[in-house]
Design an enzyme around this catalytic site. Structure first.
Site: not given
Lengths: 319, 319, 319
Positions: C191, C232-234, C252
């Site tokens: 990541q 969450g990521h992004n 995302s």
């Protein structure tokens, strides 16, 4: 049976002493001079262990157990193997809990404050209270006697009673989520209340209890809160309530004595959940729930009504 | 491309070496003497970067990429720009993951224990394990080799295998939520089991895993758990499972190998989720789910049945 | 009224000064030379306290209040007791918030770093920023001016603006949940992004914000996040959004400016929640939500459609 790397067994105890402390009744007198060295599940127990049968689902394990003694209801006692002493109790699980506490006490006889805990100026810590490593206790916080504050928990703006157990990572007393919305930027409302926690409260790992905005947030005596639960500002929770994992109570709501809020359920703000009411898992409660009622669903409805809806839908798609 | 303040690039690597370590096949031989200096997304990559195309949604970015090499499926290779080497793989995303691990290794070659971590008496920490600041490891806990224990995590009553990654704020091994209800005050049942975590397990930030009440709580090899997940006492999770954020598994349930529990889903206690079963996000599972089945809804039902209910309701309100 | 063990009152202030700082208008001139010593709720206020009426539900408390001054809307001013000065405001709650901040300032005039906080090599901490005990700030992290980082929070791979408030136990910057599934063992995808947090952001206790997988995870200016929220990521969150307790945004997804995500709601990955959209509590959003729309239910639908479904079911079971 417990791994002695992690648990210290204070036994053995005579069966008579166990009977005395748990309020159970031996069905026969003949074998009560036994010595019991540990607690164990029915299927793992040996002749010097004590076990319990509470759920009839396990009655075959009961008939085959090697346990020296078993707490059980009177009506199943005839199923016991002949070498097993039946200890009759109206609540075999509770009797077992009390026996297990003899071997593995919950509360310690002496407190300790980890040298790696941080205790704020003016904080008062009662005697026999244990504060674990990394816990952070804020300025002027009051914690009663015989409490346990787990690793890396943080507590500010709080008055706590006796014999509370606060698990690792719990957050108590931080600002509630109070602000005036404004297009130019939300305006924070200073949160000027406290958290008041009565005696014998448990708060599970990583749960959060925000302090009040003006009034206090209050957790009543003997209430048990599981892990990852959210309690908003100004919430009042009564005595003996149960809040199961990942449930949440929004700001200013009231949960009356002995109510149960099951896992992942949510209660909206400014509502009252009546005494002894039960909220099913994942329910979303958007109106007051009367005392003693059971609600389920999102939006939450009386459980019978909700189950009729579920049955209706199940049938409708078969048409 | 990664911010070098936070990430250290171990490259460059020759394309041949990357091909060798990822099991991909170069479509043409001519350019495989290239040197690759970093990984990058298709739209940000330069001639010395390697990228991937897994989802055809991004095929236009692929056709326009400046990447020196791209992992992709064979059937899209013809869309690649002429200066881009296609590396054919059945799982381009996996190949990319392996390549990215060459530049930015997941596991370190040497362990370290932060001077601000607290390690209990008798705890055993394997070699090459990293323990970050503020982590609290309890008495006699065993942690294997090559593990990572994040900041402010706490671990007690636990036996952990090798190459596990425990993120910041995780709580492992505290008491399960076990008590006998009683009007005079809930009676705590001593929680006498442990948590057993097998090799290659990930546990996301602020998730909680309670120890068993007598049996152990077990997390199988290669299972990945996301953030803010709740695992109750005695739960057994198999190998290679995925539990997504804010999901919860209640006490004594079994999740068999390779099952997926999506975000915010809940599984009630004493149930079995069969091998490879998939539970959709926000589902509330109240009965056993057979192997390989997909369930959705609250209460959870087979996904086709649930989607028919959703479609029925959508239609019903148009009448 | 606030417990002076926990709160320090910076007052008293002249009513004129309060009027000046809150933008309210006194209905009468005669009594504005009053001195105000504290803020208080309507039913607890004394003659030297200032209070507010925003919700007409409390108008009886207003008519009976002893408060020296009350922020209120113009149309209720005639209900005020004669000794109470009405301070007219279009947003009485906001005016109250600003007044309360005079007595109990949110931001401190001087920063401090607890000797028990851990600051990584190369980290930059702005002036007047407070870092509490047990907080762990990673290598090269940048934190702006006037921020508050609560006890036992952990922050890595992050660039943070000014005047942010990060509550106890928050996890920012850890790896996102990114991996390629594989029967032989899930393969971790490094990541390689960061978390970028703009000015005036609040992140509630024990919430988690994962860093991006390549792109950054971004939280826009003035966005407020409650407790136990998962990002969450992004994910990209715009300006002035509100995310209430236990909600989650999967990887995302984009939440545009001024959107509101209510408690326990979930947004699936790769979606867009449009500007000013409102997602009701416990909703499960599985498709894009247009700007300004209100969605409810799981799966989420436009609120009117969802409420018709609820009404239909309620009626159907009575047939």
């Amino acid at each position: 049976m417990a791994d002695q790397d992690f648990f210290t067994n204070k036994g053995p105890f005579g069966l008579l002493e166990i009977i005395d402390k748990t309020g159970a009744t031996a069905l026969v007198d003949t074998k009560i001079s036994k010595i019991i060295s540990d607690v164990a599940p029915l299927d793992k127990a040996d002749a010097d262990h004590i076990s319990f049968l509470d759920n009839v689902k396990y009655k075959e394990q009961f008939s085959a157990t090697k346990a020296g003694a078993v707490f059980c209801h009177e009506d199943v006692a005839h199923l016991a193997p002949k070498n097993t002493v039946c200890l009759i109790s109206k609540s075999p699980y509770k009797a077992y809990a009390l026996a297990a506490q003899m071997f593995y006490p919950i509360y310690q006889n002496e407190g300790s404050i980890s040298p790696n805990a941080i205790i704020g100026e003016g904080a008062v810590i009662g005697r026999n209270t244990i504060i674990e490593a990394g816990a952070v206790i804020g300025k002027n916080v009051k914690i009663g006697e015989g409490c346990f504050i787990g690793a890396n928990a943080s507590i500010t703006h709080t008055i706590m009673g006796d014999y509370c157990r606060i698990y690792p990572g719990v957050r108590i007393g931080q600002d509630g989520f109070g602000f005036a919305m404004d297009p130019a930027g939300h305006v924070k409302v200073p949160q000027l209340g406290r958290v008041v926690i009565k005696d014998h409260v448990e708060v599970g790992a990583n749960s959060c209890i925000d302090r009040g905005s003006g009034p206090d947030t209050v957790i009543g005596e003997g209430t048990w809160i599981d892990n990852l639960v959210q309690i908003g500002h100004n919430v009042k929770i009564g005595r003996g309530c149960i809040l199961i994992a990942q449930s949440g109570i929004a700001g200013s709501s009231v949960v009356e004595d002995y109510a149960v809020i099951a896992a992942q359920a949510g209660v909206a703000g400014h509502l009252t959940i009546g005494m002894g009411a039960q909220i099913a898992a994942q329910s979303g409660i958007m109106r007051d729930v009367p005392s003693g009622e059971k609600f389920m669903g999102s939006p939450g409805a009386p459980i019978k009504e909700y189950l009729r809806q579920v049955a209706f839908l199940k049938k409708a798609i078969k048409r």
